[in-house]
Scaffold this motif. Structure first.
Motif: not given
Ligand code: ZN
Length: 561
Positions: A193, A196, A218, A229, A231
């Protein structure tokens, strides 16, 4: 008579046997032939540095190292490569870690700081702790990093093939899954990712073949050991931006590195397990012949478990014995010998604690060594050949022209206890003629190592029957009058003259027995009680030599009241 399976190659060491099988394979399989021509025979192993590495993995390293050595001995260009799977996700806290490490769950091990100073990363800590010990074990390996192989783009070709064939890979997964197809559209690639840094939480769902870009999310709830996170992104899958899931990665490594041999522990070789899936992917997706012991059609046999102290140790310490901790129990060279001598398909549970296993291992090693130097003749020529080969493949340092001086282990253990320390033990060995003063430095080092280990063994592992403490005074209350007087008569004979030889001690014992009329068995028992406070002990004449004639006489004198 029981019927035995005939094995015409019984005299051939297992590592030599594997070397021959693989050489034949390379002659018959055009893809392997080409690979070997370019890269030589690659014997490969890999390990995730997720914490302290178990000794079971160490068995694999010694197996692979021995195969590569056997190949080189046959003039084959071969090397053992060990790769750290350092880009794998951190998926479980271990008890050595501070609680603050929870925040790294889901990240690749190579991107997590080392919990101990002096190492580049978490991965580097646990992996190099092991590889630092390789010299001690005589393991010659080229160490690689799987993460770096991704960075360098080595996997780019297989990543593209895998993504182009994502449906077929999904089909292979479901073929081996008990649940059947789960209808997932997940791609066989996990990007890191960008937001993160986690790799355990990403879900790649679209492969844009033209732009060579994958789309991923993610996810907060993909796995229960790490939280993504949220994302959403798109990224090239190449050059270290992520990795294959494990089973695909295993298969992709074989054509990428050019692997000819890679075995593994039997937990990987269950039906439908990672090896079965990797074989199918290697065969059907990458068109590469899976390494020995597998073929395109057969999984082959894994190597068996290796434990120290069996269940009792693995349960009390949680993880069992680590590779790094293994040499606390026995010298590395001896463990290597054990693993080289034993066929990979045989289980080894080595229990040094409170048993005579260490003694037997030393005796076996010494016997192999004597056979190697033609100092011990065995009528079975095949067995002799096999033992010689075991010696060659298990020997850690270059083999010497003359046989090292052997001090039997039980003798070494007794001696070091009686004399109290290694230096005095060596002096006694010189006095007794076991070694002479002009002995080579290397030989002296070898003997010192054995005595040092014997000392540790008697302290930490030896059963009581091998533990001795020399009495300061003889326990008169445990002896009958007739025994006391026989021992005192023996004492008189001892202190009269110069230092005797062991044969002369024997003669003095005979004389004492016949003069006093005591039963020989009773005399011996009394002598052991007087000197060691035990009813049995090492050979009496040799014990007196170890204690010293003067000191023995002094101990017996305490029986005079
Ligand atoms: Zn992430």
């Amino acid at each position: 008579m029981t019927q035995q399976k005939t094995n015409p190659r019984k005299d051939i060491h297992w590592a030599d046997n594997i070397a021959e099988i693989v050489r034949n394979r390379a002659q018959q399989d055009p893809i392997l032939k080409k690979t070997v021509k370019q890269k030589g025979y690659i014997v490969y192993d890999e390990k995730t540095p997720s914490g302290k590495i178990h000794i079971g993995a160490g068995r694999g390293w010694i197996i692979h190292d021995s195969i590569a050595k056997a190949m080189r001995d046959k003039g084959m260009k071969a090397k053992f490569i060990l790769s750290s799977d350092d880009i794998d996700p951190f998926d479980k806290m271990n008890k050595d870690l501070p609680a603050t490490y929870k925040k790294y769950l889901g990240m690749p091990f190579r991107n997590i700081p080392s919990p101990e100073k002096g190492y580049e990363s978490f991965a580097s800590l646990y992996f190099s702790q092991c590889t630092q010990k390789f010299e001690e074990y005589g393991i010659e390996a080229e160490i690689q990093s799987t993460g770096k192989a991704y960075d360098k783009g080595l996997f780019n070709r297989t990543i593209k093939i895998a993504l182009d064939n994502a449906d077929k890979i999904q089909e292979i997964y479901s073929r081996f899954s008990r649940k059947g197809s789960n209808g997932t559209k997940r791609l066989p690639f996990n990007p890191i990712c960008e937001k993160c840094g986690k790799i355990g939480t990403t879900y790649a769902y679209e492969w844009d073949q033209k732009r060579e870009i994958i789309k991923y999310r993610c996810e907060p709830n993909l796995v229960d050991w790490a939280k993504g996170c949220g994302h959403k992104g798109e990224i090239s899958p190449y050059n270290g931006n992520g990795k294959f899931p494990w089973k695909v990665e295993w298969a992709a490594k074989w054509p990428t590195i050019g692997v000819a041999v890679e075995t593994a522990g039997k937990d990987h070789f269950t039906y439908g397990g990672s090896r079965s899936v990797a074989i199918a992917i290697s065969d059907e997706i990458f068109n590469y012949p899976p390494p020995y012991p597998s073929t395109r059609k057969e999984i082959g046999k894994a190597y068996e478990f290796f434990t120290i102290g069996g269940k009792k140790m693995s349960t009390s310490k949680g993880m069992g014995v680590s590779f790094v901790g293994m040499s606390d129990y026995a010298p590395a060279s001896l463990l290597r010998y054990l693993l080289v001598k034993t066929r990979p398909h045989a289980v080894i549970d080595f229990d040094p604690i409170g048993t005579n296993k260490i003694i037997l291992l030393y005796e076996s090693y010494d016997r192999t060594e004597r056979i190697y130097y033609n100092k011990e003749h065995i009528p079975n020529e095949k067995e002799a050949r096999h033992e010689k080969r075991v010696y060659e493949l298990s020997h850690v340092d270059p083999i010497k022209k003359t046989m090292p001086t052997q001090i039997p282990f039980t003798y070494a253990a007794t001696l070091v206890q009686i004399t109290g320390n290694v230096e005095s033990a060596i002096e006694t060995l010189e006095k007794t003629g076991h070694i002479n003063k002009s002995i080579s430095a290397m030989n002296r080092k070898y003997i010192t190592e054995r005595l040092n280990y014997a000392k540790k063994w008697t302290k930490e592992f030896a059963p009581d029957e091998y533990k001795f403490i020399v009495n300061k005074s003889a326990p008169a209350n445990k002896l009958k009058k007739a025994e006391v007087s026989a021992l005192l008569i023996f004492r008189n004979k001892l202190s009269q003259k110069r230092e005797h030889t062991e044969d002369e001690y024997m003669e003095l014992i005979r004389k004492t027995v016949s003069e006093t009329g005591i039963a020989p068995r009773e005399f011996y028992k009394a002598a052991y009680l007087a000197l060691l406070n035990k009813e049995h002990g090492p050979k009496l004449t040799s014990l007196i030599k170890m204690i010293g004639q003067k000191k023995t006489a002094m101990i017996l004198t305490t029986l005079e009241k």
